[in-house]
Write a protein that holds these residues in place. Structure first.
Motif, PDB file in Angstrom:
ATOM      1  N   VAL A 158       0.796  -1.280  -0.275  1.00  0.00           N
ATOM      2  CA  VAL A 158       0.112  -0.229  -0.366  1.00  0.00           C
ATOM      3  C   VAL A 158       1.170   1.332   0.154  1.00  0.00           C
ATOM      4  O   VAL A 158       0.772   2.350  -0.716  1.00  0.00           O
ATOM      5  CB  VAL A 158      -1.176   0.197   1.275  1.00  0.00           C
ATOM      6  N   TYR A 159       1.938   1.290   0.588  1.00  0.00           N
ATOM      7  CA  TYR A 159       1.936   2.475   1.397  1.00  0.00           C
ATOM      8  C   TYR A 159       3.946   3.088  -0.117  1.00  0.00           C
ATOM      9  O   TYR A 159       3.845   3.242  -1.324  1.00  0.00           O
ATOM     10  CB  TYR A 159       3.433   2.497   2.606  1.00  0.00           C
ATOM     11  N   ILE A 174       0.780   4.464  -2.428  1.00  0.00           N
ATOM     12  CA  ILE A 174       0.606   6.111  -2.093  1.00  0.00           C
ATOM     13  C   ILE A 174       2.341   7.302  -2.603  1.00  0.00           C
ATOM     14  O   ILE A 174       1.803   7.739  -3.246  1.00  0.00           O
ATOM     15  CB  ILE A 174       1.060   5.485  -0.779  1.00  0.00           C
ATOM     16  N   VAL A 232     -10.348  -8.544  13.010  1.00  0.00           N
ATOM     17  CA  VAL A 232     -10.956  -6.727  11.975  1.00  0.00           C
ATOM     18  C   VAL A 232     -12.806  -7.784  11.343  1.00  0.00           C
ATOM     19  O   VAL A 232     -13.409  -6.834  11.904  1.00  0.00           O
ATOM     20  CB  VAL A 232      -9.855  -6.945  10.953  1.00  0.00           C
ATOM     21  N   TYR A 246     -13.726  -5.845  15.533  1.00  0.00           N
ATOM     22  CA  TYR A 246     -13.437  -4.833  14.789  1.00  0.00           C
ATOM     23  C   TYR A 246     -14.379  -4.053  13.359  1.00  0.00           C
ATOM     24  O   TYR A 246     -13.519  -3.543  12.643  1.00  0.00           O
ATOM     25  CB  TYR A 246     -12.038  -4.477  14.920  1.00  0.00           C
ATOM     26  N   PRO A 301     -16.340  -0.833  12.666  1.00  0.00           N
ATOM     27  CA  PRO A 301     -14.998   0.251  12.056  1.00  0.00           C
ATOM     28  C   PRO A 301     -14.762  -0.484  10.787  1.00  0.00           C
ATOM     29  O   PRO A 301     -14.576   0.685   9.889  1.00  0.00           O
ATOM     30  CB  PRO A 301     -13.892   0.284  13.092  1.00  0.00           C
ATOM     31  N   PHE A 302     -14.479  -1.614  10.586  1.00  0.00           N
ATOM     32  CA  PHE A 302     -14.208  -2.226   9.446  1.00  0.00           C
ATOM     33  C   PHE A 302     -15.101  -1.863   8.329  1.00  0.00           C
ATOM     34  O   PHE A 302     -15.055  -0.731   7.267  1.00  0.00           O
ATOM     35  CB  PHE A 302     -13.959  -3.881   9.212  1.00  0.00           C
ATOM     36  N   THR A 362     -14.688   1.810   7.103  1.00  0.00           N
ATOM     37  CA  THR A 362     -13.554   2.412   5.970  1.00  0.00           C
ATOM     38  C   THR A 362     -14.558   2.343   4.965  1.00  0.00           C
ATOM     39  O   THR A 362     -13.826   2.569   3.813  1.00  0.00           O
ATOM     40  CB  THR A 362     -12.831   1.580   6.762  1.00  0.00           C
ATOM     41  N   LEU A 376     -15.465   5.620   3.806  1.00  0.00           N
ATOM     42  CA  LEU A 376     -14.500   6.517   4.388  1.00  0.00           C
ATOM     43  C   LEU A 376     -13.872   5.585   2.409  1.00  0.00           C
ATOM     44  O   LEU A 376     -13.868   7.293   2.189  1.00  0.00           O
ATOM     45  CB  LEU A 376     -13.567   6.144   4.999  1.00  0.00           C
ATOM     46  N   LEU A 377     -13.916   4.812   1.984  1.00  0.00           N
ATOM     47  CA  LEU A 377     -13.228   5.123   0.321  1.00  0.00           C
ATOM     48  C   LEU A 377     -13.897   4.933   0.142  1.00  0.00           C
ATOM     49  O   LEU A 377     -13.000   5.935  -1.072  1.00  0.00           O
ATOM     50  CB  LEU A 377     -12.535   3.398   0.400  1.00  0.00           C
ATOM     51  N   ALA A 381     -13.891   9.035  -0.467  1.00  0.00           N
ATOM     52  CA  ALA A 381     -12.166   9.170  -1.059  1.00  0.00           C
ATOM     53  C   ALA A 381     -12.399   8.918  -2.062  1.00  0.00           C
ATOM     54  O   ALA A 381     -12.496  10.371  -2.420  1.00  0.00           O
ATOM     55  CB  ALA A 381     -11.600   8.690  -0.382  1.00  0.00           C
ATOM     56  N   ALA A 391     -11.889  12.535  -4.412  1.00  0.00           N
ATOM     57  CA  ALA A 391     -10.722  12.917  -5.242  1.00  0.00           C
ATOM     58  C   ALA A 391     -11.387  13.213  -6.390  1.00  0.00           C
ATOM     59  O   ALA A 391     -10.382  14.527  -7.625  1.00  0.00           O
ATOM     60  CB  ALA A 391     -10.059  11.752  -5.282  1.00  0.00           C
ATOM     61  N   LEU A 451     -12.887  16.911  -6.827  1.00  0.00           N
ATOM     62  CA  LEU A 451     -11.955  17.914  -6.495  1.00  0.00           C
ATOM     63  C   LEU A 451     -10.721  17.975  -7.935  1.00  0.00           C
ATOM     64  O   LEU A 451     -10.505  19.281  -7.688  1.00  0.00           O
ATOM     65  CB  LEU A 451     -10.505  17.492  -5.837  1.00  0.00           C
ATOM     66  N   ALA A 452     -10.664  17.062  -8.575  1.00  0.00           N
ATOM     67  CA  ALA A 452     -10.118  17.023  -9.380  1.00  0.00           C
ATOM     68  C   ALA A 452      -9.863  17.550 -10.944  1.00  0.00           C
ATOM     69  O   ALA A 452      -9.450  17.270 -11.664  1.00  0.00           O
ATOM     70  CB  ALA A 452      -8.557  15.475  -9.591  1.00  0.00           C
ATOM     71  N   PHE A 464      -6.061   0.391  10.294  1.00  0.00           N
ATOM     72  CA  PHE A 464      -7.092   1.411   9.709  1.00  0.00           C
ATOM     73  C   PHE A 464      -6.310   2.578   9.695  1.00  0.00           C
ATOM     74  O   PHE A 464      -6.814   3.168   8.568  1.00  0.00           O
ATOM     75  CB  PHE A 464      -7.931   1.425  11.227  1.00  0.00           C
ATOM     76  N   VAL A 502      -7.682  11.943  -0.937  1.00  0.00           N
ATOM     77  CA  VAL A 502      -7.532  13.252  -1.171  1.00  0.00           C
ATOM     78  C   VAL A 502      -7.362  14.674  -1.163  1.00  0.00           C
ATOM     79  O   VAL A 502      -7.226  15.552  -1.670  1.00  0.00           O
ATOM     80  CB  VAL A 502      -9.239  13.910  -0.018  1.00  0.00           C
ATOM     81  N   ARG A 513      -4.279  23.914 -10.898  1.00  0.00           N
ATOM     82  CA  ARG A 513      -4.645  24.464 -11.056  1.00  0.00           C
ATOM     83  C   ARG A 513      -5.249  25.693 -11.585  1.00  0.00           C
ATOM     84  O   ARG A 513      -5.647  27.057 -12.263  1.00  0.00           O
ATOM     85  CB  ARG A 513      -6.260  23.571 -11.214  1.00  0.00           C
TER      86      ARG A 513
END
Lengths: 253, 101
Positions: A73-74, A78, A153, A157, A160-161, A164, A167-168, A171, A175, A178-179, B65, B76, B86
């Motif tokens: 992931v990172y 990212i 999980v 949890y 919360p799972f 998320t 949340l995704l 997001a 995005a 915004l873009a 998490f 975001v 932009r």
């Protein structure tokens, strides 16, 4: 270091201590690189170095699943996203270090950083509140790390799972919103970006600008890269001009 | 048995402090963002260390998490950065000093 602090080899075998030391050095060098490198691309690569070091430390601490996730992931998603944006916007030029807006900003920042460091090290080196052991589930014992993590999980949890996932989705929608290029200003921007070519006429310098106004991502990327390459060849003034012109070429993915 | 937990916590403190200094010193918004990621990773290291020290799976779930939230945050945040760029604002955080477009 407080006198009561244990030595590096107090409770560890030599390979463990060596692994920790090497990974720690990699982490710190990478972190310093993120802060000190002038070029954002180099900073992103230094960030990869730090993230790999932390993944090694995760393995060392028996968090195998998190180590894999850390790398995938990172460093896989990212940082690549960072690099995408850096190259899309063409900001991979060197930061001007002389323009100091606040007098003594660096000194204050360094002082604050040292204060945070002293505080957290003090907390880490002295006794901490241990709390209950194995409250939600034991890590040691039989079974693999992935099985234990997955069981936690999807039982303790679970809510919360599920959150998320919302949340995704949010997001992604955020995005995209915004873009996205605003529709009403598009013709004016398109005309400004390619004064030489009429819309729909592939002539002269037109193609990059025309296709950028029609929101074709690859053509926009190519145009941005070409402009950036030209800016790099020029001097500092050319760089600044290139950065000012750059946003018009940018096309959202 | 690995190195004592306080060593990991100290390393996490060092990484977090470097992230703080970078966030305060650098002007490029993307590099500032990377420094935030650095601080997040330092916190993750602390979570995993305490998960091992207290023998509790909750610390590793927290890191799980944090990773998800960090991914969403990066998406975001970079979207915001692209939107700012932009509007012909320069590469530094000082150029974006008004929220109104």
């Amino acid at each position: 270091m407080t006198p009561g602090a244990p030595a590096l080899l107090a409770s560890a075998t030599i390979p463990d201590a060596l692994t920790f030391a090497v990974a720690a050095v990699i982490c710190v060098v990478g972190a310093l690189g993120v802060v000190l490198m002038r070029n954002p691309v180099h900073a992103a690569l230094s960030l990869v170095m730090t993230l790999f070091g932390i993944a090694v430390l995760f393995v060392e601490e028996d968090a195998q699943f998190l180590a894999a996730i850390q790398v995938i992931v990172y460093t896989g998603a990212i940082v690549v996203l960072f690099l995408f944006v850096i190259m899309l916007l063409g900001v991979d030029r060197r930061e001007r270090v002389t323009a100091d807006v606040f007098r003594g900003q660096r000194v204050v920042a360094l002082g604050l950083g040292l204060m945070v460091l002293a505080e957290v090290v003090l907390l880490a080196r002295t006794r901490w509140v241990t709390g209950a052991r194995s409250a939600t589930g034991a890590l040691e014992g039989p079974g693999t790390n992935v099985a234990k993590l997955g069981r936690a999980v999807f039982t303790a949890y679970l809510v919360p799972f599920e959150v998320t996932s919302a949340l995704l989705v949010l997001a992604v929608v955020g995005a995209v919103v915004l873009a996205r290029r605003p529709a009403r200003t598009e013709p004016r921007r398109g005309a400004g970006a390619s004064p030489g070519g009429e819309p729909g006429t592939p002539s002269g310098e037109g193609p990059a600008g025309d296709q950028a106004s029609q929101e074709v991502p690859h053509a926009g990327d190519a145009g941005g890269a070409g402009r950036r390459g030209g800016g790099d060849g020029a001097d500092q003034v050319g760089d600044g001009g290139g950065a000012r012109l750059e946003p018009e070429e940018v096309v959202p993915r | 048995m690995s190195v004592d937990a306080s060593w990991y916590l100290t390393l996490a403190a060092v990484l977090f402090s470097i992230g703080v200094v970078g966030l305060l010193v650098r002007r490029n918004v993307i590099v500032m963002f990377m420094c935030v990621e650095l601080m997040l990773n330092a916190a993750n290291l602390t979570f995993v260390t305490f998960a091992r020290a207290l023998d509790d799976v909750g610390g590793q779930v927290a890191v799980f998490f944090v990773l998800v939230v960090a991914a969403a945050e990066v998406v975001v945040g970079l979207g915001i950065i692209v939107a700012i760029f932009r509007r012909r604002v320069g590469a530094t955080a000082d150029d974006a000093h008004v929220l109104k477009g």
